[in-house]
Write a protein that holds these residues in place. Sequence first.
Motif, PDB file in Angstrom:
ATOM      1  N   MET A  72     -29.991 -35.386  54.539  1.00  0.00           N
ATOM      2  CA  MET A  72     -29.030 -36.337  54.011  1.00  0.00           C
ATOM      3  C   MET A  72     -29.784 -37.437  53.267  1.00  0.00           C
ATOM      4  SD  MET A  72     -26.203 -38.697  55.947  1.00  0.00           S
ATOM      5  CE  MET A  72     -27.343 -39.776  56.777  1.00  0.00           C
ATOM      6  N   LYS A  73     -29.245 -37.820  52.117  1.00  0.00           N
ATOM      7  CA  LYS A  73     -29.826 -38.910  51.351  1.00  0.00           C
ATOM      8  C   LYS A  73     -28.715 -39.895  50.997  1.00  0.00           C
ATOM      9  CE  LYS A  73     -32.609 -40.088  47.407  1.00  0.00           C
ATOM     10  NZ  LYS A  73     -33.359 -39.630  46.257  1.00  0.00           N
ATOM     11  N   ILE A  74     -28.769 -41.077  51.591  1.00  0.00           N
ATOM     12  CA  ILE A  74     -27.775 -42.107  51.277  1.00  0.00           C
ATOM     13  C   ILE A  74     -28.138 -42.714  49.934  1.00  0.00           C
ATOM     14  CG2 ILE A  74     -26.861 -44.350  51.963  1.00  0.00           C
ATOM     15  CD1 ILE A  74     -27.193 -43.430  54.860  1.00  0.00           C
ATOM     16  N   ARG A  75     -27.156 -42.811  49.059  1.00  0.00           N
ATOM     17  CA  ARG A  75     -27.392 -43.272  47.690  1.00  0.00           C
ATOM     18  C   ARG A  75     -26.922 -44.701  47.446  1.00  0.00           C
ATOM     19  NH1 ARG A  75     -29.481 -39.239  44.978  1.00  0.00           N
ATOM     20  NH2 ARG A  75     -28.992 -37.118  45.598  1.00  0.00           N
ATOM     21  N   GLY A  76     -26.274 -45.303  48.410  1.00  0.00           N
ATOM     22  CA  GLY A  76     -25.793 -46.666  48.235  1.00  0.00           C
ATOM     23  C   GLY A  76     -24.606 -46.931  49.129  1.00  0.00           C
ATOM     24  N   ILE A  77     -24.055 -48.103  49.011  1.00  0.00           N
ATOM     25  CA  ILE A  77     -22.867 -48.463  49.770  1.00  0.00           C
ATOM     26  C   ILE A  77     -21.662 -48.172  48.886  1.00  0.00           C
ATOM     27  CG2 ILE A  77     -21.558 -50.375  50.772  1.00  0.00           C
ATOM     28  CD1 ILE A  77     -24.259 -51.624  51.516  1.00  0.00           C
ATOM     29  N   HIS A  78     -20.720 -47.397  49.403  1.00  0.00           N
ATOM     30  CA  HIS A  78     -19.524 -47.074  48.634  1.00  0.00           C
ATOM     31  C   HIS A  78     -18.503 -48.209  48.685  1.00  0.00           C
ATOM     32  CE1 HIS A  78     -15.587 -45.277  47.732  1.00  0.00           C
ATOM     33  NE2 HIS A  78     -16.287 -44.620  46.826  1.00  0.00           N
ATOM     34  N   HIS A  79     -18.188 -48.687  49.908  1.00  0.00           N
ATOM     35  CA  HIS A  79     -17.241 -49.784  50.034  1.00  0.00           C
ATOM     36  C   HIS A  79     -17.372 -50.463  51.388  1.00  0.00           C
ATOM     37  CE1 HIS A  79     -14.876 -46.545  51.999  1.00  0.00           C
ATOM     38  NE2 HIS A  79     -14.423 -47.539  52.742  1.00  0.00           N
ATOM     39  N   VAL A  80     -16.773 -51.636  51.471  1.00  0.00           N
ATOM     40  CA  VAL A  80     -16.607 -52.369  52.718  1.00  0.00           C
ATOM     41  C   VAL A  80     -15.100 -52.537  52.900  1.00  0.00           C
ATOM     42  CG1 VAL A  80     -16.956 -54.595  53.858  1.00  0.00           C
ATOM     43  CG2 VAL A  80     -18.788 -53.619  52.458  1.00  0.00           C
ATOM     44  N   ALA A  81     -14.587 -52.274  54.094  1.00  0.00           N
ATOM     45  CA  ALA A  81     -13.158 -52.385  54.359  1.00  0.00           C
ATOM     46  C   ALA A  81     -12.876 -53.625  55.205  1.00  0.00           C
ATOM     47  CB  ALA A  81     -12.648 -51.137  55.076  1.00  0.00           C
ATOM     48  N   ILE A  82     -11.845 -54.370  54.808  1.00  0.00           N
ATOM     49  CA  ILE A  82     -11.437 -55.579  55.509  1.00  0.00           C
ATOM     50  C   ILE A  82      -9.945 -55.469  55.817  1.00  0.00           C
ATOM     51  CG2 ILE A  82     -11.133 -58.083  55.339  1.00  0.00           C
ATOM     52  CD1 ILE A  82     -13.480 -58.063  53.317  1.00  0.00           C
ATOM     53  N   ILE A  83      -9.560 -55.752  57.062  1.00  0.00           N
ATOM     54  CA  ILE A  83      -8.147 -55.806  57.429  1.00  0.00           C
ATOM     55  C   ILE A  83      -7.759 -57.280  57.530  1.00  0.00           C
ATOM     56  CG2 ILE A  83      -6.432 -55.291  59.205  1.00  0.00           C
ATOM     57  CD1 ILE A  83      -8.159 -52.843  59.953  1.00  0.00           C
ATOM     58  N   CYS A  84      -6.717 -57.651  56.811  1.00  0.00           N
ATOM     59  CA  CYS A  84      -6.292 -59.046  56.800  1.00  0.00           C
ATOM     60  C   CYS A  84      -4.967 -59.216  57.535  1.00  0.00           C
ATOM     61  CB  CYS A  84      -6.177 -59.553  55.366  1.00  0.00           C
ATOM     62  SG  CYS A  84      -4.940 -58.701  54.374  1.00  0.00           S
ATOM     63  N   SER A  85      -4.654 -60.448  57.922  1.00  0.00           N
ATOM     64  CA  SER A  85      -3.406 -60.711  58.637  1.00  0.00           C
ATOM     65  C   SER A  85      -2.290 -61.161  57.695  1.00  0.00           C
ATOM     66  CB  SER A  85      -3.622 -61.775  59.714  1.00  0.00           C
ATOM     67  OG  SER A  85      -3.985 -63.001  59.113  1.00  0.00           O
ATOM     68  N   ASP A  86      -2.643 -61.720  56.555  1.00  0.00           N
ATOM     69  CA  ASP A  86      -1.657 -62.179  55.573  1.00  0.00           C
ATOM     70  C   ASP A  86      -2.118 -61.648  54.214  1.00  0.00           C
ATOM     71  OD1 ASP A  86      -0.341 -63.668  53.521  1.00  0.00           O
ATOM     72  OD2 ASP A  86       0.025 -65.312  54.931  1.00  0.00           O
TER      73      ASP A  86
END
Length: 128
Positions: free
Chosen positions: A1-15
């Motif tokens: 496996m070769k990681i090529r970068g960060i695809h995304h960061v997920a955030i759950i918000c309340s509003d």
Amino acid sequence: MKIRGIHHVAIICSDYERSKKFYTELLGLEIVQEVYRQERDSYKLDLRVGGVYQIELFSFPDPKKRPTRPEAAGLRHLAFSVDDVVQAVQYIQSAGIETEEIRRDPYTTKRFVFFQDPDGLPIELYEK
């Protein structure tokens, strides 16, 4: 496996509308796509950061609160790079957002500062 970068960061918000405004209007992230998922009563907003990275902003009915911060297990904070931390702090504070004092990384000597998103998620601005 070769990681090529960060695809995304997920955030759950309340509003969702408050957080959408914070990330798009205050921080200036670009909207890629916005989807309402009726079966989940949830929005998913894809945001572009610096033309390369992506943040997924989610809304869910009654999301659970973060247990403690900043040393809870899991994601500690989200960090963005900026050219000038002092200028960025002035901008953030002019919008009524409190920031911590600007600090200096003892290893790189770069300046950085912390503040919070509308749900208390710690955000760091780190000078390039």
